[in-house]
Write an enzyme that holds these catalytic residues in place. Structure first.
Site, PDB file in Angstrom:
ATOM      1  N   CYS A 230       7.612  51.192   2.300  1.00  0.00           N
ATOM      2  CA  CYS A 230       8.724  50.310   1.954  1.00  0.00           C
ATOM      3  C   CYS A 230       8.572  49.866   0.497  1.00  0.00           C
ATOM      4  CB  CYS A 230       8.716  49.098   2.866  1.00  0.00           C
ATOM      5  SG  CYS A 230       9.981  47.902   2.460  1.00  0.00           S
TER       6      CYS A 230
ATOM      7  N   CYS B 253      13.952  49.412   3.094  1.00  0.00           N
ATOM      8  CA  CYS B 253      13.667  50.845   3.240  1.00  0.00           C
ATOM      9  C   CYS B 253      14.267  51.456   4.508  1.00  0.00           C
ATOM     10  CB  CYS B 253      12.165  51.086   3.222  1.00  0.00           C
ATOM     11  SG  CYS B 253      11.338  50.512   4.716  1.00  0.00           S
TER      12      CYS B 253
ATOM     13  N   CYS C 116      14.555  47.480   8.315  1.00  0.00           N
ATOM     14  CA  CYS C 116      14.162  46.794   7.081  1.00  0.00           C
ATOM     15  C   CYS C 116      15.293  46.903   6.066  1.00  0.00           C
ATOM     16  CB  CYS C 116      12.885  47.415   6.531  1.00  0.00           C
ATOM     17  SG  CYS C 116      12.493  46.866   4.862  1.00  0.00           S
TER      18      CYS C 116
ATOM     19  N   TYR D 212      -6.075   2.207   7.322  1.00  0.00           N
ATOM     20  CA  TYR D 212      -5.188   1.140   6.850  1.00  0.00           C
ATOM     21  C   TYR D 212      -5.094  -0.041   7.807  1.00  0.00           C
ATOM     22  CZ  TYR D 212      -2.045   3.744   9.927  1.00  0.00           C
ATOM     23  OH  TYR D 212      -1.505   4.389  11.001  1.00  0.00           O
TER      24      TYR D 212
ATOM     25  N   ASP E  57       1.807  10.321   4.034  1.00  0.00           N
ATOM     26  CA  ASP E  57       2.562  11.192   4.918  1.00  0.00           C
ATOM     27  C   ASP E  57       1.611  12.184   5.586  1.00  0.00           C
ATOM     28  OD1 ASP E  57       4.803  11.992   6.129  1.00  0.00           O
ATOM     29  OD2 ASP E  57       5.695  12.995   4.399  1.00  0.00           O
TER      30      ASP E  57
ATOM     31  N   LYS F 200      10.777   2.702   2.247  1.00  0.00           N
ATOM     32  CA  LYS F 200      10.774   4.136   1.949  1.00  0.00           C
ATOM     33  C   LYS F 200      11.268   4.448   0.545  1.00  0.00           C
ATOM     34  CE  LYS F 200      10.567   6.789   5.225  1.00  0.00           C
ATOM     35  NZ  LYS F 200      10.100   7.237   6.501  1.00  0.00           N
TER      36      LYS F 200
ATOM     37  N   LYS G 185       2.438   4.545   1.506  1.00  0.00           N
ATOM     38  CA  LYS G 185       2.628   5.016   2.876  1.00  0.00           C
ATOM     39  C   LYS G 185       2.352   6.519   2.878  1.00  0.00           C
ATOM     40  CE  LYS G 185       5.756   5.095   6.800  1.00  0.00           C
ATOM     41  NZ  LYS G 185       5.658   6.528   7.093  1.00  0.00           N
TER      42      LYS G 185
ATOM     43  N   CYS H  26       8.336  44.864   8.674  1.00  0.00           N
ATOM     44  CA  CYS H  26       8.829  46.210   8.420  1.00  0.00           C
ATOM     45  C   CYS H  26       7.707  47.176   8.789  1.00  0.00           C
ATOM     46  CB  CYS H  26       9.184  46.352   6.945  1.00  0.00           C
ATOM     47  SG  CYS H  26       9.347  48.075   6.447  1.00  0.00           S
TER      48      CYS H  26
ATOM     49  N   GLU I  59       0.856  -1.201   0.000  1.00  0.00           N
ATOM     50  CA  GLU I  59       0.000   0.000   0.000  1.00  0.00           C
ATOM     51  C   GLU I  59       0.885   1.241   0.000  1.00  0.00           C
ATOM     52  OE1 GLU I  59      -1.890  -0.242   3.792  1.00  0.00           O
ATOM     53  OE2 GLU I  59      -3.334  -1.762   3.144  1.00  0.00           O
TER      54      GLU I  59
HETATM   55  S1  IVH Z   1       0.333   0.203   8.894  1.00  0.00           S
HETATM   56  C1  IVH Z   1       1.966  -1.145  13.214  1.00  0.00           C
HETATM   57  N1  IVH Z   1      -0.142   1.342   6.604  1.00  0.00           N
HETATM   58  O1  IVH Z   1       3.201   5.161   8.976  1.00  0.00           O
HETATM   59  C2  IVH Z   1       1.735   0.099  12.488  1.00  0.00           C
HETATM   60  N2  IVH Z   1       0.852   2.643   8.303  1.00  0.00           N
HETATM   61  O2  IVH Z   1       5.305   4.068  11.593  1.00  0.00           O
HETATM   62  C3  IVH Z   1       0.814  -0.193  11.380  1.00  0.00           C
HETATM   63  N3  IVH Z   1       1.260   4.981   7.677  1.00  0.00           N
HETATM   64  O3  IVH Z   1       2.340   5.580  12.249  1.00  0.00           O
HETATM   65  C4  IVH Z   1       0.921   0.846  10.400  1.00  0.00           C
HETATM   66  N4  IVH Z   1       0.457   4.826   5.636  1.00  0.00           N
HETATM   67  O4  IVH Z   1       0.592   6.337  10.658  1.00  0.00           O
HETATM   68  C5  IVH Z   1       0.351   1.504   7.834  1.00  0.00           C
HETATM   69  N5  IVH Z   1      -0.632   2.201   4.508  1.00  0.00           N
HETATM   70  C6  IVH Z   1      -0.162   2.370   5.748  1.00  0.00           C
HETATM   71  C7  IVH Z   1       0.333   3.611   6.213  1.00  0.00           C
HETATM   72  C8  IVH Z   1       0.838   3.709   7.501  1.00  0.00           C
HETATM   73  C9  IVH Z   1       0.999   5.630   6.537  1.00  0.00           C
HETATM   74  C10 IVH Z   1       1.888   5.585   8.873  1.00  0.00           C
HETATM   75  C11 IVH Z   1       1.252   5.213  10.163  1.00  0.00           C
HETATM   76  C12 IVH Z   1       2.371   4.824  11.092  1.00  0.00           C
HETATM   77  C13 IVH Z   1       3.590   5.153  10.305  1.00  0.00           C
HETATM   78  C14 IVH Z   1       4.652   4.086  10.425  1.00  0.00           C
END
Ligand code: IVH
Length: 675
Positions: A437, A417, A414, A232, A122, A320, A120, A432, A118
């Site tokens: 300015c 100016c 500033c 998730y 942010d 990552k 990840k 400022c 899946e």
């Molecule tokens: S599973 C046991 N799936 O990534 C933790 N985490 O440390 C299970 N995150 O805090 C996490 N997308 O908030 C999982 N598809 C995804 C995710 C995901 C983002 C975040 C989650 C977690 C951090 C990993």
């Protein structure tokens, strides 16, 4: 207490709620609406009107109850029985292969393991708890066991159902679900533009914006932020049984929860590597930020057999992407002056390639950030780039210090100016104080001529600079006094371009008043506030004369905005600008939005009593927009009298004159629901 509620009303409310919930799910979760926004709004308004009439009907899970709570003093702590763990990271192919090897070793006798891959996301992790299908608690991860209770904020996120869908099949007694709250990139950029226009602090990236918005003490602020969610995983579940991760996710989707999209089933390391490559290539095109992919063993029994390490499960790993970060030298910190006079420290860097893009400047946000991160001139620093967001300096690499690094001090004058720099108490931003300015002036002019303001074609950065430097424009008002000779006299400006500018200025004279007000660049007055002010006062004269109290009485305008508007109009320099604009022929009042042949042309409406589904102003707007007129007293010329709640003598008079009297419902049917 309360009026007794007729059975038919109860049924109607239940039916409306079911419909709103259904369409909410289609729109916010499935991204596949079935009805127009107007139809959806109508259902919601009908429900609101009914609940207003019968307050006892309101239940906490009603779709009308998302926002509205008062600000909190602090978040309570939530302690969970099943901790929210974190994930181990794999930084490259080797580490991924090692992990797959460990999974196989941990599952002796199993030859075929299915992995689910899946994105990840942010954002900021969250747990939602549903008891008997109703959202009871939402909490941040915190240390895993103890998080913060952010229920009131989570309720404002439209993709979070307040009640689970119960068909097909009943909902579990208890369902704990986990996911990521995030801010789509487009929403993030829009939010930052809005904050900047209002002279407020912006967010460095969508993750901070999501986390910051989720942790607001005032839920109304959270509600104004474009947050979204993907789920998730699960925590405790009672009354349902899931044998695999995918089974769980399909279950959540059936209950109306928004689950991760773009997942894939993988059977081998090669499958996983391919998925990782594909997602990384797609990364910049996704509407949200992701920083890697998560690989999970699908079967729950295998997950259990693999067990957990101290803080992370063995059955999953975060794989990552290449960091869009690099280390380089911070050569100097310069100060830029923005339109609002805000001084922004900017890092001058030894050029470095960050994820394929060369970076030599980056933002340091503000002085507090520099102090907090202890960034010094001469430091080796970590620089980061995210999507198309401006690169930022993340942190210094302290163990590379030589002792020669210098602390940055905000100049007290500033740099443009020379006026004193001020830093109002409690604000992170230094400004400022000079009203003339040059840099600020250039910003003002560019804002004034911007697409969403006066939209003056050709008034770009270069021309603005020339106009300011030559002294031809000392404020936006001067633009309308420019002559062809003056313009043609500027370097690299021919007769033809000069005429084009004059034409563009001419065209801009007719911009609607709300854009004129926005163009003035009053702090805290963005496009929507400008619209509210114009709606309330109708002309620049009236707006300029409004007292702080009158301003603050406008719905949607708070005391800070009111003060800022008042201050702007009090300054002699600004009064001068207004005078020049008036003489220049700029639109100063809002002609009533009359439409020839509108549906209500020739009809006069008089309102009596309050309306439940919209304010009096909204109702008037609606009538005016469709060519009708609004009167204040009843006469034989009155077309319709709209009778809201607690009506008075106007109604009696209307009855006596035999006029047509509309109920609120009839009125709404005639003009359409409020916005
Ligand atoms: S599973 C046991 N799936 O990534 C933790 N985490 O440390 C299970 N995150 O805090 C996490 N997308 O908030 C999982 N598809 C995804 C995710 C995901 C983002 C975040 C989650 C977690 C951090 C990993």
């Amino acid at each position: 207490m309360g009026k007794s509620i007729p059975e038919s009303v109860r049924d109607r409310a239940a039916d409306l709620r079911r419909q709103v919930r259904y369409h909410n799910h289609r729109y916010y979760v499935l991204d596949d609406p079935e009805v127009s926004d107007a139809e959806y709004d109508r259902l919601l308004r009908d429900l609101e009107a009914l609940e207003k009439q019968y307050p006892d009907l309101v239940t906490p899970d009603s779709p009308t109850q998302r926002v509205g709570a008062e600000p909190l003093d602090a978040f309570e702590t939530v302690t969970r029985a099943m901790p929210m763990l974190s994930l181990e990271n794999a930084m490259d192919e080797g580490e991924l292969r090692d992990w797959v090897g460990r999974v196989h070793k941990g599952l002796p006798g199993v030859s075929d393991v299915e992995f689910i891959a899946e994105p990840k996301l942010d954002g900021s992790s969250i747990e939602l708890v549903y008891a008997d299908g109703v959202l009871s608690t939402a909490s941040t991860r915190g240390d895993g066991i103890r998080g913060e209770n952010v229920t009131l904020n989570a309720r404002t996120i439209k993709a979070v159902p307040l009640r689970l869908l119960d068909s097909p099949g009943p909902v579990p007694r208890l369902l704990e679900v986990r996911g990521e709250v995030f801010m789509p990139v487009a929403g993030f950029q829009k939010l930052n533009r809005r904050l900047e226009e209002a002279g407020e602090k912006t967010f460095a990236n969508p993750r901070n914006a999501a986390a910051g918005s989720l942790r607001q003490l005032d839920p109304r602020v959270t509600a104004s932020r474009p947050l979204d969610i993907f789920l998730y995983g699960i925590g405790r579940v009672e009354g349902a049984d899931f044998r695999s991760h995918r089974e769980a996710m399909d279950g959540l989707a059936r209950f109306g929860l928004k689950t991760m999209e773009r997942w894939a089933s993988c059977r081998s390391e090669e499958d996983i590597l391919r998925y990782h490559r594909e997602m990384e290539a797609e990364r910049d095109r996704l509407p949200y930020e992701i920083d890697g992919v998560v690989i999970k063993v699908n079967r729950m029994d295998y997950q259990e057999r693999l067990g957990v390490r101290s803080r992370s499960p063995r059955h999953a790993i975060a794989f990552k992407f290449k960091p869009r970060q690099a280390v380089t030298r911070l050569l100097d910190i310069e100060v830029q002056v923005g339109r609002t006079g805000a001084l922004t420290p900017v890092a001058r860097l030894e050029p470095v390639s960050v994820g394929g893009v060369e970076v030599s400047n980056a933002t340091l946000h503000n002085l507090d950030e520099i102090d907090r991160k202890d960034i010094r001139i001469g430091d080796a620093v970590v620089v980061q780039r995210a999507g198309d967001v401006i690169p930022e300096v993340v942190a210094p690499v302290k163990d590379r210090r030589t002792g020669k690094e210098r602390k940055f001090v905000m100049p007290d004058r500033c740099p443009v100016c020379g006026s004193p720099v001020v830093r109002p108490e409690g604000e992170a931003v230094a400004r400022c104080s000079g009203s003339e300015c040059v840099q600020k002036l250039m910003g003002d002019l560019q804002h004034f001529g911007g697409k969403r303001a006066m939209d003056i074609d050709g008034l770009g950065e270069k021309l603005v600079e020339q106009l300011v430097q030559s002294g031809l424009a000392r404020d936006p008002g001067d633009l309308y006094g420019l002559t062809r000779e003056q313009l043609a006299g500027l370097e690299r400006m021919g007769e033809k371009s000069a005429q084009n500018i004059l034409d563009a200025l001419e065209a801009s004279r007719a911009r609607p008043l709300d854009r004129v007000v926005f163009a003035l660049g009053v702090r805290h007055v963005g496009e929507s506030v400008a619209g509210l002010l114009v709606g309330a006062f109708g002309s620049l004269e009236r707006l300029a004369a409004a007292t702080e109290t009158e301003l603050a009485e406008v719905e949607g305008v708070g005391p800070i905005v009111a003060r800022s508007v008042r201050e702007w109009f009090t300054k002699p320099r600004n009064q001068g600008i207004l005078e020049k604009l008036r003489r220049g022929g700029v639109q100063f009042s809002q002609p009533p939005k009359k439409r020839e042949g509108g549906k209500l042309a020739g009809k006069t409406f008089v309102f009596t009593g309050g309306l439940a589904s919209m304010t009096r102003d909204e109702a008037k707007d609606r009538v005016l927009a469709q060519g009708g007129k609004v009167g204040s007293s009843v006469s034989s010329n009155t077309g319709y009298v709209v009778a809201g709640e607690s009506t008075g003598s106007k109604l009696a008079k209307a009855e006596k004159l035999g006029l047509t009297i509309l109920t609120e419902e009839e009125f709404v049917r005639m003009v359409g629901p409020g916005k």
